[in-house]
Design a protein around this motif. Structure first.
Motif, short mmCIF file in Angstrom:
data_model
loop_
_atom_site.label_atom_id
_atom_site.label_comp_id
_atom_site.label_asym_id
_atom_site.label_seq_id
_atom_site.Cartn_x
_atom_site.Cartn_y
_atom_site.Cartn_z
N THR A 16 0.81 -1.22 0.00
CA THR A 16 0.00 0.00 0.00
C THR A 16 0.84 1.27 0.00
O THR A 16 0.36 2.32 0.36
CB THR A 16 -0.94 0.02 1.22
N THR A 17 2.07 1.19 -0.43
CA THR A 17 2.95 2.35 -0.44
C THR A 17 2.39 3.46 -1.31
O THR A 17 1.58 3.23 -2.20
CB THR A 17 4.37 1.96 -0.93
N THR A 18 2.85 4.66 -1.03
CA THR A 18 2.56 5.78 -1.93
C THR A 18 3.85 6.11 -2.67
O THR A 18 4.94 5.72 -2.25
CB THR A 18 2.05 7.02 -1.17
N TYR A 19 3.71 6.80 -3.76
CA TYR A 19 4.85 7.10 -4.63
C TYR A 19 4.98 8.60 -4.85
O TYR A 19 4.49 9.14 -5.83
CB TYR A 19 4.69 6.40 -5.99
N PRO A 20 5.64 9.30 -3.92
CA PRO A 20 5.87 10.72 -4.15
C PRO A 20 6.70 10.90 -5.43
O PRO A 20 7.65 10.16 -5.67
CB PRO A 20 6.66 11.16 -2.93
N VAL A 21 6.33 11.87 -6.23
CA VAL A 21 7.01 12.06 -7.50
C VAL A 21 7.19 13.55 -7.80
O VAL A 21 6.27 14.34 -7.60
CB VAL A 21 6.27 11.35 -8.66
N ALA A 22 8.38 13.89 -8.23
CA ALA A 22 8.67 15.24 -8.73
C ALA A 22 8.70 15.14 -10.24
O ALA A 22 9.45 14.34 -10.80
CB ALA A 22 10.02 15.73 -8.20
N LEU A 23 7.84 15.91 -10.90
CA LEU A 23 7.75 15.90 -12.36
C LEU A 23 8.27 17.21 -12.91
O LEU A 23 8.15 18.26 -12.27
CB LEU A 23 6.29 15.75 -12.79
N GLY A 24 8.79 17.18 -14.14
CA GLY A 24 9.20 18.44 -14.75
C GLY A 24 9.93 18.26 -16.04
O GLY A 24 10.33 17.16 -16.42
#
Length: 156
Positions: A56-64
Motif C-alpha cells: 500500500t505504499t505511496t509514490y511521491p514524484v517530482a515531475l518536470g
C-alpha cells in the motif's frame, strides 16, 4: 542509499513511445527506493520514491521538464534532502519540479543501482526499460545544492 542522496544521469530516448522509461533506479524487495526517468502518460521527466515496503505504499514524484524529442540527450538529477523532506528534479541543470514532503523514504534499498530499467531485489526480470541510451550515471552520498547540480550538469 542514505537519507540524503542525489543521483544524476544522461538519458537519450530512441523513440517517443508513451511508456514509463527508467534511466537509473535502486530496487528494494518490493518496489524501487527511487528512480529517475520518463513518465510516458504524463509526458514528463520524473524522480520518484516510495514511502514503505508495503503493498500500500505511496509514490511521491517530482515531475518536470518538457517532453523530450527522440534522440535528444537530457541530463537528469534527482535530489532528496532529509532535512526538508523535499524531493527535487533537475532537468539539464535547472530545477523543474519538487514533490510533496516524503518523511519516510525507503532509502535503505538492498539492491544495487540499476541503469536503464527498474528491477526489484532477487528478480531477474527488469521492467520499464529505457529505449535508448544512458550515460554518465553518478550517485552522491549527500543532497546536492542547486549550484552543485548546475556544476555536475556543466561537467557532464
Amino acid at each position: 542509499m542514505s537519507r540524503w542522496c542525489a543521483s544524476a544521469a544522461k538519458a537519450n530516448r530512441d523513440t517517443a513511445t508513451p511508456t514509463t522509461q527508467v534511466a537509473v533506479s535502486q530496487g528494494t524487495a518490493t518496489h524501487q527506493a527511487f528512480y529517475l526517468g520518463y513518465n510516458g502518460p504524463k509526458k514528463s521527466w520524473q524522480f520518484m520514491t516510495t514511502t514503505t515496503e508495503a503493498a500500500t505504499t505511496t509514490y511521491p514524484v517530482a515531475l518536470g521538464g518538457p517532453a523530450p524529442a527522440a534522440g535528444t540527450w537530457t541530463h537528469l538529477t534527482g535530489v532528496y534532502d532529509a532535512d526538508t523532506e523535499v524531493m527535487s528534479l533537475y532537468v539539464n541543470g535547472a530545477l523543474t519540479g519538487t514533490a510533496d514532503r516524503n518523511a519516510t523514504p525507503v532509502y535503505n534499498a538492498s539492491g544495487p543501482p540499476t541503469v536503464g530499467a527498474n528491477i526489484t531485489v532477487g528478480s531477474t526480470s527488469p521492467y520499464d526499460p529505457l529505449t535508448g541510451a544512458v550515460s554518465d550515471v553518478r550517485t552522491f552520498p549527500s543532497a546536492l545544492t542547486t549550484a552543485q547540480v548546475k556544476a555536475v550538469y556543466a561537467n557532464s
